[in-house]
Scaffold this motif. Sequence first.
Motif, mmCIF file in Angstrom:
data_model
loop_
_atom_site.group_PDB
_atom_site.id
_atom_site.type_symbol
_atom_site.label_atom_id
_atom_site.label_comp_id
_atom_site.label_asym_id
_atom_site.label_seq_id
_atom_site.Cartn_x
_atom_site.Cartn_y
_atom_site.Cartn_z
ATOM 1 N N ARG A 1 19.580 -15.974 10.755
ATOM 2 C CA ARG A 1 18.490 -16.752 10.159
ATOM 3 C C ARG A 1 18.776 -18.231 10.354
ATOM 4 N NH1 ARG A 1 16.904 -17.719 4.305
ATOM 5 N NH2 ARG A 1 16.498 -19.736 5.184
ATOM 6 N N GLU A 2 17.709 -18.992 10.419
ATOM 7 C CA GLU A 2 17.808 -20.439 10.528
ATOM 8 C C GLU A 2 17.958 -21.015 9.126
ATOM 9 O OE1 GLU A 2 18.057 -21.936 13.537
ATOM 10 O OE2 GLU A 2 17.927 -19.871 14.267
ATOM 11 N N VAL A 3 18.552 -22.209 9.035
ATOM 12 C CA VAL A 3 18.736 -22.903 7.764
ATOM 13 C C VAL A 3 18.169 -24.302 7.914
ATOM 14 C CG1 VAL A 3 20.436 -23.808 6.127
ATOM 15 C CG2 VAL A 3 20.828 -21.595 7.229
ATOM 16 N N GLU A 4 17.339 -24.675 6.974
ATOM 17 C CA GLU A 4 16.803 -26.039 6.930
ATOM 18 C C GLU A 4 17.745 -26.873 6.080
ATOM 19 O OE1 GLU A 4 14.201 -27.641 8.352
ATOM 20 O OE2 GLU A 4 13.864 -25.819 9.527
ATOM 21 N N PRO A 5 18.469 -27.810 6.682
ATOM 22 C CA PRO A 5 19.367 -28.649 5.879
ATOM 23 C C PRO A 5 18.585 -29.461 4.849
ATOM 24 C CG PRO A 5 19.761 -28.939 8.232
ATOM 25 C CD PRO A 5 18.517 -28.139 8.095
ATOM 26 N N GLU A 6 19.158 -29.581 3.663
ATOM 27 C CA GLU A 6 18.538 -30.397 2.630
ATOM 28 C C GLU A 6 18.660 -31.864 3.007
ATOM 29 O OE1 GLU A 6 19.857 -29.753 -1.349
ATOM 30 O OE2 GLU A 6 19.302 -27.647 -1.314
ATOM 31 N N VAL A 7 17.629 -32.604 2.738
ATOM 32 C CA VAL A 7 17.659 -34.042 3.001
ATOM 33 C C VAL A 7 18.112 -34.730 1.728
ATOM 34 C CG1 VAL A 7 16.281 -36.031 3.652
ATOM 35 C CG2 VAL A 7 15.788 -33.782 4.660
ATOM 36 N N ALA A 8 19.140 -35.557 1.849
ATOM 37 C CA ALA A 8 19.700 -36.236 0.668
ATOM 38 C C ALA A 8 18.790 -37.309 0.159
ATOM 39 C CB ALA A 8 21.059 -36.818 1.015
ATOM 40 N N GLY B 1 26.118 -25.787 14.667
ATOM 41 C CA GLY B 1 25.709 -25.638 13.272
ATOM 42 C C GLY B 1 25.668 -24.195 12.809
ATOM 43 N N THR B 2 26.382 -23.311 13.489
ATOM 44 C CA THR B 2 26.373 -21.877 13.175
ATOM 45 C C THR B 2 27.642 -21.479 12.431
ATOM 46 O OG1 THR B 2 25.067 -21.401 15.145
ATOM 47 C CG2 THR B 2 26.271 -19.559 14.175
ATOM 48 N N THR B 3 27.459 -20.684 11.382
ATOM 49 C CA THR B 3 28.583 -20.069 10.680
ATOM 50 C C THR B 3 28.170 -18.674 10.226
ATOM 51 O OG1 THR B 3 30.325 -20.391 9.017
ATOM 52 C CG2 THR B 3 28.083 -20.997 8.367
ATOM 53 N N GLY C 1 15.571 -13.545 4.286
ATOM 54 C CA GLY C 1 15.042 -14.178 5.489
ATOM 55 C C GLY C 1 15.823 -13.949 6.762
ATOM 56 N N PHE C 2 16.840 -13.100 6.734
ATOM 57 C CA PHE C 2 17.557 -12.763 7.959
ATOM 58 C C PHE C 2 16.715 -11.794 8.785
ATOM 59 C CE2 PHE C 2 21.042 -14.351 5.462
ATOM 60 C CZ PHE C 2 21.984 -14.806 6.370
ATOM 61 N N GLN C 3 16.921 -11.816 10.072
ATOM 62 C CA GLN C 3 16.250 -10.884 10.965
ATOM 63 C C GLN C 3 17.293 -10.123 11.767
ATOM 64 O OE1 GLN C 3 13.545 -13.255 13.282
ATOM 65 N NE2 GLN C 3 12.103 -13.430 11.608
ATOM 66 N N ALA C 4 17.016 -8.843 12.005
ATOM 67 C CA ALA C 4 17.916 -8.032 12.819
ATOM 68 C C ALA C 4 18.011 -8.660 14.209
ATOM 69 C CB ALA C 4 17.406 -6.605 12.903
ATOM 70 N N ALA C 5 19.252 -8.709 14.740
ATOM 71 C CA ALA C 5 19.466 -9.369 16.033
ATOM 72 C C ALA C 5 20.438 -8.576 16.898
ATOM 73 C CB ALA C 5 19.978 -10.790 15.806
ATOM 74 N N GLY C 6 20.327 -7.242 16.854
ATOM 75 C CA GLY C 6 21.158 -6.419 17.722
ATOM 76 C C GLY C 6 22.367 -5.849 17.029
ATOM 77 N N THR C 7 23.282 -5.370 17.858
ATOM 78 C CA THR C 7 24.489 -4.699 17.373
ATOM 79 C C THR C 7 25.712 -5.379 17.958
ATOM 80 O OG1 THR C 7 23.259 -2.622 17.316
ATOM 81 C CG2 THR C 7 25.648 -2.456 17.228
ATOM 82 N N HIS D 1 22.260 -22.520 11.346
ATOM 83 C CA HIS D 1 22.056 -21.116 11.714
ATOM 84 C C HIS D 1 23.136 -20.267 11.035
ATOM 85 C CE1 HIS D 1 20.419 -18.124 14.509
ATOM 86 N NE2 HIS D 1 21.641 -17.681 14.644
ATOM 87 N N LEU D 2 22.717 -19.168 10.409
ATOM 88 C CA LEU D 2 23.654 -18.247 9.767
ATOM 89 C C LEU D 2 23.646 -16.900 10.470
ATOM 90 C CD1 LEU D 2 22.979 -18.875 5.972
ATOM 91 C CD2 LEU D 2 25.097 -19.348 7.206
ATOM 92 N N LEU D 3 24.829 -16.321 10.583
ATOM 93 C CA LEU D 3 25.004 -14.967 11.089
ATOM 94 C C LEU D 3 25.517 -14.100 9.954
ATOM 95 C CD1 LEU D 3 27.062 -15.694 14.336
ATOM 96 C CD2 LEU D 3 24.585 -15.420 14.133
ATOM 97 N N ALA D 4 25.197 -12.823 9.997
ATOM 98 C CA ALA D 4 25.751 -11.862 9.044
ATOM 99 C C ALA D 4 25.850 -10.516 9.750
ATOM 100 C CB ALA D 4 24.864 -11.739 7.810
ATOM 101 N N TYR D 5 26.818 -9.722 9.344
ATOM 102 C CA TYR D 5 27.022 -8.400 9.923
ATOM 103 C C TYR D 5 27.106 -7.385 8.793
ATOM 104 C CZ TYR D 5 28.195 -10.993 14.123
ATOM 105 O OH TYR D 5 28.146 -11.838 15.202
ATOM 106 N N THR D 6 26.572 -6.194 9.058
ATOM 107 C CA THR D 6 26.686 -5.108 8.090
ATOM 108 C C THR D 6 26.741 -3.790 8.841
ATOM 109 O OG1 THR D 6 25.813 -4.186 6.030
ATOM 110 C CG2 THR D 6 24.196 -4.833 7.691
ATOM 111 N N HIS D 7 27.244 -2.789 8.179
ATOM 112 C CA HIS D 7 27.375 -1.476 8.807
ATOM 113 C C HIS D 7 26.023 -0.758 8.825
ATOM 114 C CE1 HIS D 7 31.691 -1.702 9.241
ATOM 115 N NE2 HIS D 7 31.730 -2.245 8.039
ATOM 116 N N PRO D 8 25.773 0.021 9.866
ATOM 117 C CA PRO D 8 24.493 0.732 9.970
ATOM 118 C C PRO D 8 24.245 1.688 8.801
ATOM 119 C CG PRO D 8 25.728 0.906 12.029
ATOM 120 C CD PRO D 8 26.614 0.229 11.031
#
Length: 181
Positions: A174-181, A101-103, A158-164, A138-145
């Motif tokens: 960050r975690e994602v709570e799927p919407e319930v239909a 479930g990660t992108t 709501g993202f948290q730093a998770a290394g380099t 689960h979502l990942l994101a990257y950005t330059h220092p």
Amino acid sequence: MIPLIHQTPRLTLLAASRALLTAELHKPRYFPVLLGAAMPTDWPPGEYDQEAMHYFLEQLTAGGRTAAGWYGWYAILKATATMPATLIGAGGFMGPPDATGTTEIGYSVSADWRRQGLATEMVSGLIEQAARTGMVRHLLAYTHPDNPASQHVLLANGFQAAGTHIDGRLRFEREVEPEVA
């Protein structure tokens, strides 16, 4: 089916299509007409470049209807009484989520529209879109220092730093709570 338009208070997020990407790449004067929005002076912004456009077009072509909504999204500032709808940025996902479930999410805002909270609102809308699919956990994101503004956008959403990353970019998650239909 994944909804291909998402509304936030100030933005309309519109999933890229093959027609829009083809116009953006090969017939740029028709692109704003198809999009229904005025263009910023510095399009394309930041890391949303020709390489990204080609990648999204290739993925949408290979994946057909099931790929729609899993790649590029256009951020259009809604029209007001004094201003037409205006393209302010682009963002989206690097593809459908994997088996866990990660992108990955990414975004860029035109220089003319920075420092107005629009990147934060766009990322919030993309997170909501991911939740609406019911598939993303689960979502990942990257950005330059050296891009504290981008880091702030991620932290505000709501993202948290998770290394380099091995290439030196900062990794956020960050975690994602799927919407319930």
